[in-house]
Design an enzyme around this catalytic site. Structure first.
Site, PDB file in Angstrom:
ATOM      1  N   LYS A 149       0.853  -1.197   0.000  1.00  0.00           N
ATOM      2  CA  LYS A 149       0.000   0.000   0.000  1.00  0.00           C
ATOM      3  C   LYS A 149       0.880   1.234   0.000  1.00  0.00           C
ATOM      4  O   LYS A 149       1.735   1.412   0.856  1.00  0.00           O
ATOM      5  CB  LYS A 149      -0.905   0.030   1.220  1.00  0.00           C
ATOM      6  CG  LYS A 149      -1.837   1.251   1.206  1.00  0.00           C
ATOM      7  CD  LYS A 149      -2.568   1.479   2.512  1.00  0.00           C
ATOM      8  CE  LYS A 149      -1.802   2.356   3.480  1.00  0.00           C
ATOM      9  NZ  LYS A 149      -1.662   3.758   3.046  1.00  0.00           N
ATOM     10  N   SER A 157       5.784   6.318  10.995  1.00  0.00           N
ATOM     11  CA  SER A 157       6.024   6.924  12.302  1.00  0.00           C
ATOM     12  C   SER A 157       6.142   5.861  13.386  1.00  0.00           C
ATOM     13  O   SER A 157       5.622   4.759  13.263  1.00  0.00           O
ATOM     14  CB  SER A 157       4.884   7.869  12.652  1.00  0.00           C
ATOM     15  OG  SER A 157       3.736   7.118  12.973  1.00  0.00           O
ATOM     16  N   THR A 158       6.827   6.227  14.465  1.00  0.00           N
ATOM     17  CA  THR A 158       6.988   5.310  15.583  1.00  0.00           C
ATOM     18  C   THR A 158       5.643   4.993  16.224  1.00  0.00           C
ATOM     19  O   THR A 158       5.382   3.860  16.629  1.00  0.00           O
ATOM     20  CB  THR A 158       7.977   5.901  16.604  1.00  0.00           C
ATOM     21  OG1 THR A 158       9.282   5.902  16.008  1.00  0.00           O
ATOM     22  CG2 THR A 158       8.022   5.088  17.879  1.00  0.00           C
ATOM     23  N   GLU A 194      10.444   0.298  10.262  1.00  0.00           N
ATOM     24  CA  GLU A 194      11.470   1.321  10.032  1.00  0.00           C
ATOM     25  C   GLU A 194      10.800   2.647  10.353  1.00  0.00           C
ATOM     26  O   GLU A 194       9.955   3.115   9.606  1.00  0.00           O
ATOM     27  CB  GLU A 194      11.934   1.224   8.586  1.00  0.00           C
ATOM     28  CG  GLU A 194      13.362   1.659   8.412  1.00  0.00           C
ATOM     29  CD  GLU A 194      13.433   3.110   8.095  1.00  0.00           C
ATOM     30  OE1 GLU A 194      13.427   3.895   9.068  1.00  0.00           O
ATOM     31  OE2 GLU A 194      13.448   3.451   6.923  1.00  0.00           O
ATOM     32  N   CYS A 198      13.471  10.242   7.680  1.00  0.00           N
ATOM     33  CA  CYS A 198      13.463   9.722   9.045  1.00  0.00           C
ATOM     34  C   CYS A 198      14.860   9.753   9.655  1.00  0.00           C
ATOM     35  O   CYS A 198      15.019   9.831  10.859  1.00  0.00           O
ATOM     36  CB  CYS A 198      12.902   8.309   9.061  1.00  0.00           C
ATOM     37  SG  CYS A 198      13.556   7.293   7.750  1.00  0.00           S
ATOM     38  N   GLU A 210      10.611  14.293  16.718  1.00  0.00           N
ATOM     39  CA  GLU A 210      10.825  14.321  15.278  1.00  0.00           C
ATOM     40  C   GLU A 210       9.878  15.337  14.642  1.00  0.00           C
ATOM     41  O   GLU A 210       8.670  15.251  14.807  1.00  0.00           O
ATOM     42  CB  GLU A 210      10.571  12.924  14.698  1.00  0.00           C
ATOM     43  CG  GLU A 210      10.892  12.841  13.230  1.00  0.00           C
ATOM     44  CD  GLU A 210      10.790  11.412  12.692  1.00  0.00           C
ATOM     45  OE1 GLU A 210       9.936  10.660  13.179  1.00  0.00           O
ATOM     46  OE2 GLU A 210      11.563  11.066  11.793  1.00  0.00           O
TER      47      GLU A 210
END
Lengths: 458, 306, 317
Positions: free
Chosen positions: A161, A214-215, A235, A269, A366
């Site tokens: 996706k 994102s984390t 990741e 990132c 971030e």
């Protein structure tokens, strides 16, 4: 949507717009895949895995992947323009980096397909099955390549996706895959937003989840697949420290810092968003950074001279603005380039904060935009402690002319990728991935194979 | 010569900033990604022409050759209006008088190479006499070479003192110091030699004699431009830059201008602070200018070869 | 204590002629089974204990019922030991693991007696002990070799030297297998510390005796305090604290309880700690040892550095 080798309308019958962030104009409508569409894609992938791909001699698999790589090279210009239109990144970057690197990634992994027995001493390998892959909007085509190439080279089939705001190059890649005659169902590319991603993560017949993003979402995925046998590669985010010592090659370091934070509008990132400068050279470095920042051209991403293109979406621009406010409120000194901004579109001047404290949010969280936080330090131990003082651990940079110091720093920094006297370098042969909350698993290189394989004893 | 007072403030040249080769070459290649079109290109081309030190430095140079070159300097291409003159004509000391006379009243400067150019292997008093001779003959600018042997031997004070001595001998003539980067070996040394030259009194620093390969390259010029910028940061004094040799195409010259602008700023974009040492570049620029005006790609046959 | 050891010492006493036939009257000195944290043998801070019994219904000992606080203390000790342990020469780590094997060999009798009390047969106990010793030797040898096998110099296209090496993750929490009270424990710990990690291990709940005695082996093996911390207690009480802890980098779970596994994976998301389930491994077989088990608790770090190319093959300078 590209399912089972052909273009299919969504069962959901729903579509969403994708816009050019540089002009806010609509580029096209793309299908929004529902759970039923995901199911269809997974079934196609399962079928292709069982009936075709797994059984195919590895050298034949390799040839398909080589072919895809070649076609990406052939269509490089077209892909670059679409990437820039859809995502807002400067054409110079999509032309010189995203597209060639994507093609190279397929080429690199194609060669691995029939050599896996050499990669893992004393073990045989088996593919995992169907891989569900979810990619972000910052490097749409390149991330698709990073996901698909190792997965199919190792014998898996794929449901991928693309990101909601940048679906177009992945669809173009689907066209290439179709033209390359890859057996139907080996790669299925669907479009949609978070709900579609959740449907992939939760689909019971998927063996592997590979996610870049994102984390926060990474953690949601990790929770969602608890209780299943799905393997995962995540990741995720980063807040990379970039450290300049007084004995560094200063001008190259300044360039590295600029490249580290303003590359791709800072939507990276592994961006070097925390700059640590040794106090003895802080003034000089900051002055040089400001001068260099002034020479950056912000504007039309399709202009070859543009250094910083459009922020990917209105939402992301708002996030960046929010952090700029936070930074100012926290008492840091903000400095932004004086360059003019286009009236339309989502643009943000390259910005830096000086006088930043380790505890400031702009030094911890971030931002994912062209915003640099500058901190100072005095000793090696101090900067190591500060650099590692983050939940993230994706990348880091160090600049010094002293070899033994480089090895001390690169060994002690807790991050998956360390750039010494350089920054933001990528290569298909080079593994990429994080420590700690920056996720797990590696992409690229020999080490990028394992996330898609089971190792079995002879 | 450096006085006791100035020695105290002199930097330790062995501590000149280090240069990372890969990084500086990457940065230099970024300038070549800038695309310059249309009006900007036309202005850029004219500026390039106006920055050229049209050069002949051969054993077989004669009065006749130098005169022809000087005419070319003043009238690069009379077939088209609005073509600027070059900045200077660069010759050996023995040709200065002829050249000076030939360009009289044109505003074009005469530059002369001195100090036992190109090797620099001569005693200091001869180098000083060489310089004084050229200046007396009418040279507006003096291009000296540094003693590369002494530099490699680590005798930075010798190199420094020599430059300072030549500067004194120049009187009002502007001093360009040729580092001969092709013989220095590393960017670190280019940077160090730049720092020595500037501190010793150079008005310009220059890459090459044109007699050694490689001559000027973009990365080496970038290292020198960055040295100039750092010197300016520290002292407030502007130093000029002259890449010489190896720049024969307009496109490359335009990339150099981009590099100057992004490294030092627009203040340096005049022939007072930036020069190209070249002979064949002029015609390529002229061809490009005519092409921009007419839209037709040009043939060398239509441009004089002096 | 092992009966045979007592007999032996009693014999020696009588041979010395100091006393005669005292063994029958001498009161046996019972061993206190304490936990092992930071190179010390504290009792659990909770003051609680439990009394596992063997199949025959015999009480094994009063064993510490470690608390979450004990676990947290152990993590602090493990974190403190990580820098030193991971920074040691790999060769030196190998020597220490080998020393552990030596010490284990030297206390064979004691372990066999404990294994026997924990329902093992003589032959099985002997086998388990031998395997445990050999396993330490096996991993002692790997300490300075696996890096060579799993590192790579990556041929990137740009002028950079690029290499990838394994590095230890940090602090690893281990829930040891319930069976194989000694071998399982050793097999789970050894690859983790061979790779330079430090760990906190929750020993078998039902067969905890060897774990405490093994801690004594560690304590006399030059292994720095804090590298291995051993707790006894109930997994059901402690696992969630082990997985929730933000300063733990990885968790290894050696049982096959699917609801526990699901909850471990879910809770690990809190800091994205790495999790490994060694539920399918037969520690008695070859599959119970492998450099791939070392690699489970390693991160791959990739480093880039420019390569100067001046004067190289007509370089661009």
């Amino acid at each position: 949507m590209f399912i089972n080798g052909s273009w299919q309308k969504p069962l959901s019958k729903k579509y969403f717009d994708t816009i050019n962030p540089a002009t806010e104009e609509k580029l096209s409508e793309v299908a929004e895949a529902s759970a039923a569409d995901v199911d269809k894609a997974v079934k196609a992938a399962r079928n292709a895995y069982d009936k075709t791909w797994r059984k195919m001699p590895a050298r034949e698999r390799a040839k398909y992947i080589f072919r895809i790589s070649r076609m990406i090279q052939e269509k490089a210009r077209e892909l670059a323009i679409i990437e820039t239109l859809d995502g807002g990144k400067p054409i110079r970057e999509s032309r010189d980096f995203d597209v060639p690197t994507a093609g190279n990634h397929f080429f690199y992994y194609a060669g691995w397909a029939d050599k896996l027995e050499y990669a893992f001493p004393n073990r045989q390998t088996t593919p995992l099955g169907v891989a569900g892959q979810i990619i972000p909007w910052n490097f749409p085509l390149l991330m698709a390549a990073w996901k698909i190439a190792p997965a199919i080279a190792t014998g898996n089939t794929v449901v991928l996706k693309s990101a909601e705001t940048t679906p177009l190059t992945a669809l173009k890649l689907a066209e290439i895959i179709q033209e390359a005659d890859l057996p139907p169902g080996v790669v299925n590319i669907i479009t949609g937003a978070g709900a579609t991603g959740a449907a992939i993560v939760n689909h019971p017949d998927i063996n592997k989840i590979a996610f870049t993003g994102s984390t926060d979402v990474g953690k949601i995925i990790q929770r969602a697949i608890a209780g299943t046998n799905k393997k995962a590669t995540l990741e995720l985010g980063g807040k990379a420290a970039n450290i300049i010592f007084e004995d560094a090659p200063i001008d190259q370091a300044v360039e590295g810092v600029i490249n580290g934070i303003y590359f791709n509008q800072g939507h990276v990132c592994c961006a070097g968003s925390r700059l640590y400068v040794q106090e003895s050279i802080a003034k000089e470095v900051i002055r040089k950074l400001k001068d260099r920042m002034e020479s950056l051209i912000v504007g039309d991403p399709l202009d070859k001279n543009t250094d910083i293109g459009a922020i990917n979406s209105r939402q992301q621009l708002e996030t960046i603005h929010k952090y700029l406010q936070i930074g100012k409120k926290e008492g840091a000194d903000m400095y932004e380039s004086s360059c003019p901004l286009p009236r339309k579109g989502f643009f943000c001047r390259p910005t830096m904060f000086t006088n930043v404290a380790q505890s400031n949010r702009i030094a911890q969280e971030e931002i994912f935009g062209p915003v640099l936080s500058i901190l100072t330090f005095r000793t090696d131990d101090e900067v190591i402690e500060k650099a590692n003082n983050t939940p993230y651990g994706l990348s880091a940079g160090v600049w010094t002319d002293k070899g033994s110091k480089i090895f001390n720093m690169t060994r002690r920094m807790r991050a998956g990728v360390i750039w010494a006297n350089t920054f933001n370098k990528f290569d298909p042969a080079s593994p990429f991935g994080g420590y700690k909350e920056s996720g797990f698993g590696r992409e690229g290189g020999l080490h990028g194979l394992l996330p898609y394989l089971n190792l079995v004893n002879h | 010569m450096a006085t006791a007072g100035s020695i105290r403030t002199l930097p330790d040249f062995s501590l000149s900033p280090r240069i990372d080769q890969v990084g500086v070459e990457e940065r230099a290649s970024r300038f070549t990604k800038r695309s310059i079109k249309k009006e900007t290109k036309m202005n850029g081309l004219k500026l390039v022409l106006n920055m050229i030190d049209l050069t002949t430095l051969e054993g077989k140079d004669t009065d006749g050759k130098v005169k022809q070159l000087c005419y070319k300097a003043m009238h690069p291409h009379d077939a088209v209006d609005g073509i600027p003159k070059v900045a200077a004509v660069c010759v050996y000391p023995s040709m200065v008088k002829v050249a000076k006379k030939a360009v009289e009243g044109s505003g074009i400067k005469i530059a002369s190479v001195v100090t036992a150019f190109p090797s620099g292997q001569a005693p200091r008093d001869i180098k000083i006499r060489d310089t004084k001779y050229a200046v007396n003959e009418g040279a507006d600018e003096v291009d000296m070479v540094i003693s590369r042997g002494k530099f490699h031997a680590g005798e930075y004070n010798f190199v420094f003192d020599e430059i300072a001595a030549i500067k004194e001998a120049c009187g009002t003539a502007r001093l360009k110091v040729i580092l001969e980067t092709g013989e220095l070996g590393t960017y670190d040394k280019v940077r160090r030699a730049s720092d020595i030259a500037m501190h010793a009194g150079a008005d310009f620093i220059k890459t090459s004699t044109g007699k050694i390969q490689p001559a000027a390259t973009m990365p080496v010029t970038l290292v020198m431009l960055e040295a100039i910028r750092d010197f300016y940061y520290k002292t407030g004094k502007m130093i000029g830059m002259k890449p010489a040799g190896g720049i024969s195409k307009s496109k490359l010259a335009l990339h150099y201008l981009v590099m100057v602008k992004e490294t030092l700023g627009s203040d340096w974009l005049t022939n007072e602070w930036f020069r190209f040492g070249a002979s064949s570049l002029a015609n390529d620029v002229l061809m490009q200018i005519v092409k921009e005006k007419t839209g037709l790609y040009q043939s060398a046959n239509y441009f004089s070869v002096d | 204590m092992a009966k045979s050891a007592i007999k032996k010492s009693a014999l020696r006493v009588s041979e010395n002629g100091l006393e005669k036939k005292t063994s029958s009257k001498r009161l046996e000195v019972l061993k206190t089974y304490k936990i092992y944290i930071g190179g010390q043998f504290p009792r659990t801070e909770s003051g609680r204990y439990y009394t596992p019994v063997n199949k025959a219904g015999e009480k094994l000992a009063n064993v510490c019922l470690s608390s979450r606080k004990d676990f947290r203390d152990a993590v602090v000790a493990a974190r403190g030991a990580f820098g030193g342990w991971s920074g040691r020469a790999a060769f030196n780590r190998g020597q220490i693991l080998y020393r552990m094997a030596e010490m284990l060999e030297g206390r064979k009798e004691q372990f066999i007696s404990e294994l026997l009390r924990q329902d093992s047969t003589k032959a099985a106990a002997q086998k388990e002990l031998n395997l445990a010793i050999d396993r330490l030797i096996y991993y002692a040898g790997w300490c300075d070799k696996f890096q060579q096998l799993f590192s790579a110099v990556n041929p990137v296209a740009s002028s950079h030297f690029n290499f990838s090496v394994p590095e230890p993750m940090g602090v690893v929490a281990i829930v040891a297998p319930q069976g194989d009270g000694l071998l399982g424990l050793v097999s789970a710990i050894a690859p983790v510390i061979a790779g330079g990690n430090t760990c906190v291990v929750l020993a078998s709940e039902t067969k905890p005796l060897c774990s405490v005695t093994f801690a004594e082996v560690l304590n006399s093996s030059d292994l720095p305090g804090g590298v291995v911390n051993i707790l006894t207690g109930k997994p059901a009480e402690l696992i969630s604290g082990m997985v929730n802890h933000m300063d733990v980098n990885a968790t290894i779970y050696c049982e096959n309880n699917s609801s526990v596994k699901a909850s471990i994976r879910e809770q690990s998301a809190v800091n994205l700690k790495r999790i490994y389930f060694y539920d399918h491994l037969n520690w008695q077989k070859d599959e119970g040892q492998s450099p791939y088990l070392i690699m489970d608790t390693q991160e791959i770090k990739t480093t880039w550095h420019p390569i100067e190319n001046i004067a190289g093959a007509g370089g661009s300078y």
